[in-house]
Enzyme design. Structure first.
Site, PDB file in Angstrom:
ATOM      1  CE1 TYR A 242       3.527  -6.472   3.847  1.00 15.71           C
ATOM      2  CE2 TYR A 242       2.971  -8.800   3.640  1.00 15.71           C
ATOM      3  CZ  TYR A 242       3.098  -7.541   3.078  1.00 15.71           C
ATOM      4  OH  TYR A 242       2.784  -7.353   1.760  1.00 15.71           O
TER       5      TYR A 242
ATOM      6  CG  ASP B 252      -1.967  -1.038   1.223  1.00 17.14           C
ATOM      7  OD1 ASP B 252      -2.280  -1.544   0.135  1.00 17.14           O
ATOM      8  OD2 ASP B 252      -2.484  -1.363   2.313  1.00 17.14           O
TER       9      ASP B 252
END
Length: 269
Positions: free
Chosen positions: A108, A51
């Site tokens: 992540y 993103d």
């Protein structure tokens, strides 16, 4: 010839990885640099789509190049790219492996600091929150590998063929002072804003406005929470990508500042 390119980038000033008109993006910057070097259009395929303002300490893309070169491509590419994108390795591959579809695990890390620190700006998400209930947050994190369907924690679940994610591990860590938090999660795939939504729900649990039972109910029922509040993007890092045929250690720390230079300073809850 197909090549895998191992890179890292600081995403704060980018509108994400994916190329899109009118928005500064990592893919477009790399394609422009490669096209300038080879003097012909070069198109690349990334291992995922981070993103806007999200970072990657390990990221791969593949490209097909027919021509050979007699110069140091790694050096030239790094010299041409801006300071916030680094190329670590250029790896020739046999056959036509795919940087996105062949990945079997992605990891992540999400960093939070709960005190105002100008040196963490853009590297970690700032939440001015006191006395978060880390034990309850940890109980929710421990639930994640037990469930496979993450429809409840996705902004656009209907755009996917399915919302199954094989979450292999999830953990919550805190630094020695208790005012910096690190959330880690590994899965074969992730849905749109899934990690930031989970982190937003964990913060609600830490504040006492959401229970662990309610969190689990969303997972088990696949019902989207009435109010979704994704956590800020700046603290999120794609930190590891693994293939059946390629398993490289990240070439850079997530950041010397948020990681505090040593994992030993982080305590697993």
């Amino acid at each position: 010839m197909r090549y895998f390119v191992h890179i890292g980038y600081h995403g704060l000033h980018y509108g994400g990885w994916q190329k899109q008109p009118g928005v500064l993006n990592v893919q477009g910057v790399l394609e422009k640099a490669l096209t300038q070097i080879f003097k012909c259009p070069v198109f690349i395929n990334g291992c995922g789509r981070t993103d806007a303002q999200v970072h990657a300490s390990q990221f791969f893309f593949h490209m097909d190049l027919e021509q050979n070169w007699d110069f140091d491509l790694l050096f030239r590419l790094n010299k041409l790219l801006p300071y916030n994108i680094a190329v670590f390795d250029i790896i020739p591959m046999e056959g036509l492996p795919h940087a996105r579809f062949d990945a079997v695990m992605r990891s992540y890390d999400y960093f939070i600091h709960t005190y105002k620190n100008p040196f963490l700006h853009g590297l970690s998400s700032y939440y001015l929150l006191k006395d978060l209930d880390l034990d309850q947050m940890k109980k929710a994190v421990d639930l994640l590998p037990r469930y496979k369907d993450y429809r409840a924690f996705c902004t656009s679940p209907d755009k996917y063929e399915h919302t199954i994610c094989n979450v292999m591990s999830a953990g919550l860590l805190v630094d020695q002072h208790g005012d910096r938090i690190r959330f880690q999660i590994s899965s074969n795939r992730f849905l749109s804003k899934m990690i930031r939504i989970i982190m937003g729900q964990l913060l609600k649990i830490g504040r006492g406005v959401l229970s662990v039972d309610e969190f689990e109910h969303n997972l088990s029922s696949r019902q989207t929470p009435e109010l979704i509040t994704p956590a800020h993007p700046q603290g999120l890092y794609l930190s590891r990508v693994v293939y059946p045929y390629l398993n490289l250690q990240p070439r850079a720390e997530f950041s010397a500042v948020p990681q505090n230079q040593s994992d030993k300073l982080w305590k697993l809850l």
